[in-house]
Design an enzyme around this catalytic site. Structure first.
Site, PDB file in Angstrom:
ATOM      1  N   ASP A  86       0.841  -1.203   0.000  1.00  0.00           N
ATOM      2  CA  ASP A  86       0.000   0.000   0.000  1.00  0.00           C
ATOM      3  C   ASP A  86       0.874   1.250   0.000  1.00  0.00           C
ATOM      4  O   ASP A  86       1.108   1.860   1.037  1.00  0.00           O
ATOM      5  CB  ASP A  86      -0.905  -0.042   1.246  1.00  0.00           C
ATOM      6  CG  ASP A  86      -1.841   1.150   1.344  1.00  0.00           C
ATOM      7  OD1 ASP A  86      -2.143   1.755   0.300  1.00  0.00           O
ATOM      8  OD2 ASP A  86      -2.278   1.464   2.464  1.00  0.00           O
ATOM      9  N   LYS A 135       0.232   3.732  -2.351  1.00  0.00           N
ATOM     10  CA  LYS A 135      -0.644   4.794  -2.898  1.00  0.00           C
ATOM     11  C   LYS A 135       0.099   5.658  -3.918  1.00  0.00           C
ATOM     12  O   LYS A 135       0.237   6.876  -3.767  1.00  0.00           O
ATOM     13  CB  LYS A 135      -1.183   5.685  -1.772  1.00  0.00           C
ATOM     14  CG  LYS A 135      -2.021   4.931  -0.751  1.00  0.00           C
ATOM     15  CD  LYS A 135      -2.575   5.855   0.297  1.00  0.00           C
ATOM     16  CE  LYS A 135      -3.343   5.119   1.363  1.00  0.00           C
ATOM     17  NZ  LYS A 135      -2.515   4.244   2.225  1.00  0.00           N
ATOM     18  N   ASN A 173       3.762   8.140 -16.473  1.00  0.00           N
ATOM     19  CA  ASN A 173       4.932   7.316 -16.802  1.00  0.00           C
ATOM     20  C   ASN A 173       5.596   6.772 -15.540  1.00  0.00           C
ATOM     21  O   ASN A 173       5.986   5.602 -15.474  1.00  0.00           O
ATOM     22  CB  ASN A 173       5.920   8.168 -17.618  1.00  0.00           C
ATOM     23  CG  ASN A 173       7.133   7.366 -18.032  1.00  0.00           C
ATOM     24  OD1 ASN A 173       7.006   6.370 -18.744  1.00  0.00           O
ATOM     25  ND2 ASN A 173       8.309   7.775 -17.564  1.00  0.00           N
ATOM     26  N   GLN A 193      -8.496   8.475  12.245  1.00  0.00           N
ATOM     27  CA  GLN A 193      -9.487   8.060  11.247  1.00  0.00           C
ATOM     28  C   GLN A 193     -10.809   8.789  11.479  1.00  0.00           C
ATOM     29  O   GLN A 193     -11.229   8.989  12.620  1.00  0.00           O
ATOM     30  CB  GLN A 193      -9.717   6.539  11.330  1.00  0.00           C
ATOM     31  CG  GLN A 193      -8.486   5.710  10.998  1.00  0.00           C
ATOM     32  CD  GLN A 193      -8.217   5.628   9.494  1.00  0.00           C
ATOM     33  OE1 GLN A 193      -8.653   6.481   8.719  1.00  0.00           O
ATOM     34  NE2 GLN A 193      -7.478   4.614   9.087  1.00  0.00           N
TER      35      GLN A 193
HETATM   36  O1  C5P Z   1      -4.357   1.763  12.274  1.00  0.00           O
HETATM   37  P1  C5P Z   1      -5.492   1.819  11.302  1.00  0.00           P
HETATM   38  O2  C5P Z   1      -6.460   0.661  11.437  1.00  0.00           O
HETATM   39  O3  C5P Z   1      -6.183   3.150  11.286  1.00  0.00           O
HETATM   40  O4  C5P Z   1      -4.763   1.637   9.903  1.00  0.00           O
HETATM   41  C1  C5P Z   1      -5.414   1.760   8.666  1.00  0.00           C
HETATM   42  C2  C5P Z   1      -4.460   1.430   7.573  1.00  0.00           C
HETATM   43  O5  C5P Z   1      -5.123   1.572   6.341  1.00  0.00           O
HETATM   44  C3  C5P Z   1      -3.227   2.323   7.523  1.00  0.00           C
HETATM   45  O6  C5P Z   1      -2.143   1.492   7.165  1.00  0.00           O
HETATM   46  C4  C5P Z   1      -3.526   3.312   6.421  1.00  0.00           C
HETATM   47  O7  C5P Z   1      -2.358   3.684   5.725  1.00  0.00           O
HETATM   48  C5  C5P Z   1      -4.436   2.517   5.505  1.00  0.00           C
HETATM   49  N1  C5P Z   1      -5.399   3.290   4.715  1.00  0.00           N
HETATM   50  C6  C5P Z   1      -6.334   4.112   5.281  1.00  0.00           C
HETATM   51  N2  C5P Z   1      -7.213   4.811   4.483  1.00  0.00           N
HETATM   52  C7  C5P Z   1      -7.161   4.692   3.157  1.00  0.00           C
HETATM   53  C8  C5P Z   1      -6.221   3.841   2.584  1.00  0.00           C
HETATM   54  C9  C5P Z   1      -5.357   3.140   3.391  1.00  0.00           C
HETATM   55  O8  C5P Z   1      -6.411   4.203   6.505  1.00  0.00           O
HETATM   56  N3  C5P Z   1      -8.033   5.318   2.401  1.00  0.00           N
END
Ligand code: C5P
Length: 260
Positions: free
Chosen positions: A87, A89, A95, A216
């Site tokens: 992951d 991103k 390119n 989050q």
């Molecule tokens: O610790 P937590 O459960 O919040 O981790 C979520 C994981 O998902 C992290 O590794 C983060 O980089 C990834 N992620 C995210 N949201 C996104 C894409 C990936 O939280 N849209």
């Protein structure tokens, strides 16, 4: 383990035994739980995997660990028979992203991410880079980070509500031929309607009851995310920072099983 007999079309009359999601929902949940190894180095990753490997089969390597440990961590996980989701991103000019997708594919990962905000040409280049790759990984387009709420979106000029923004970005991905997306549990039902059963929908921002959301913003409980149509759940800190990560993973698997 409860199993069912299934005729695999490609195998003609050959009978295969596989876990039955109805009879053995925990086995099914295991196939859909991805643990985010957001740790600072290879040693910390190995310690965590040692604690979790009897319970979990998928691990996500993100930018913290990959920047510190490089491809070695992927080799190590693959050698232990785990499935790896890289992951990083990718979000750059077409390119450059196409080259990064080819490089990531060569590592043997099973899923990898690009960011939809790179735009339609970049998404097409990313998908195009996989043509000719013998066993291509599942390409996932990240829609909107689960850490972004309406205020965070507005700050970068994204004026739509997060749900509408996610749908717009997913449509860009679909137009580029991409069938896998990362979104929150709040948008996954809409994306499932958009992609149908062929869509691979990966949902982070998973918080079991009582867990801290931390940074989050668009979060949901494991069973709800699955009921809404998620293919896979990504769980990081609720597992990795628990006093007993394996025990917590088992609790989450049970919660997931309830949503299957
Ligand atoms: O610790 P937590 O459960 O919040 O981790 C979520 C994981 O998902 C992290 O590794 C983060 O980089 C990834 N992620 C995210 N949201 C996104 C894409 C990936 O939280 N849209």
């Amino acid at each position: 383990m409860p199993v069912r007999e299934r005729m695999k079309p490609s195998l003609g009359a050959v009978r295969v035994l596989e876990p039955d999601p109805i009879l053995d929902p925990i086995a099914e949940a295991r196939k859909r739980l991805i643990v985010a190894l957001d740790v600072p180095d290879l040693a910390a990753a190995i310690e965590l995997v040692n604690r979790l490997q009897q319970v979990c089969s998928w691990f996500k390597v993100g930018m913290e660990l990959f920047t510190a440990a490089g491809p070695r961590v992927i080799e190590l996980l693959a050698a232990r028979g785990h499935s790896v989701f890289l992951d990083l991103k990718f979000c750059d000019i077409p390119n450059t992203v196409a080259g990064a997708v080819r490089s990531a594919s060569a590592l043997g990962v099973r899923m990898l991410t690009v960011h939809t905000l790179g735009g339609p040409a970049m998404l097409e280049a990313a998908q195009g880079a996989l043509s000719g790759v013998p066993h291509p990984p599942q390409l996932l387009a990240v829609t909107l980070l689960t850490s972004m709420d309406q205020a965070q979106c507005r700050a970068v000029g994204l004026l739509r509500a997060p749900g509408a923004q996610v749908e717009l970005l997913a449509r860009l991905g679909l137009a580029a031929g991409i069938r896998g997306f990362v979104c929150s549990a709040l948008e996954v039902a809409a994306l499932r309607a958009l992609t149908g059963s062929a869509g691979v929908l990966v949902v982070p921002g998973i918080r079991p009851a009582g867990a801290h959301a931390g940074d989050q913003k668009r979060v949901a409980a494991p069973a709800d995310a699955l009921r809404n149509g998620a293919s896979y759940l990504v769980v990081g800190r609720p597992i990795t920072q628990a006093p007993d990560p394996a025990e917590t993973a088992v609790t989450i698997l049970a919660a997931m099983a309830a949503g299957l």
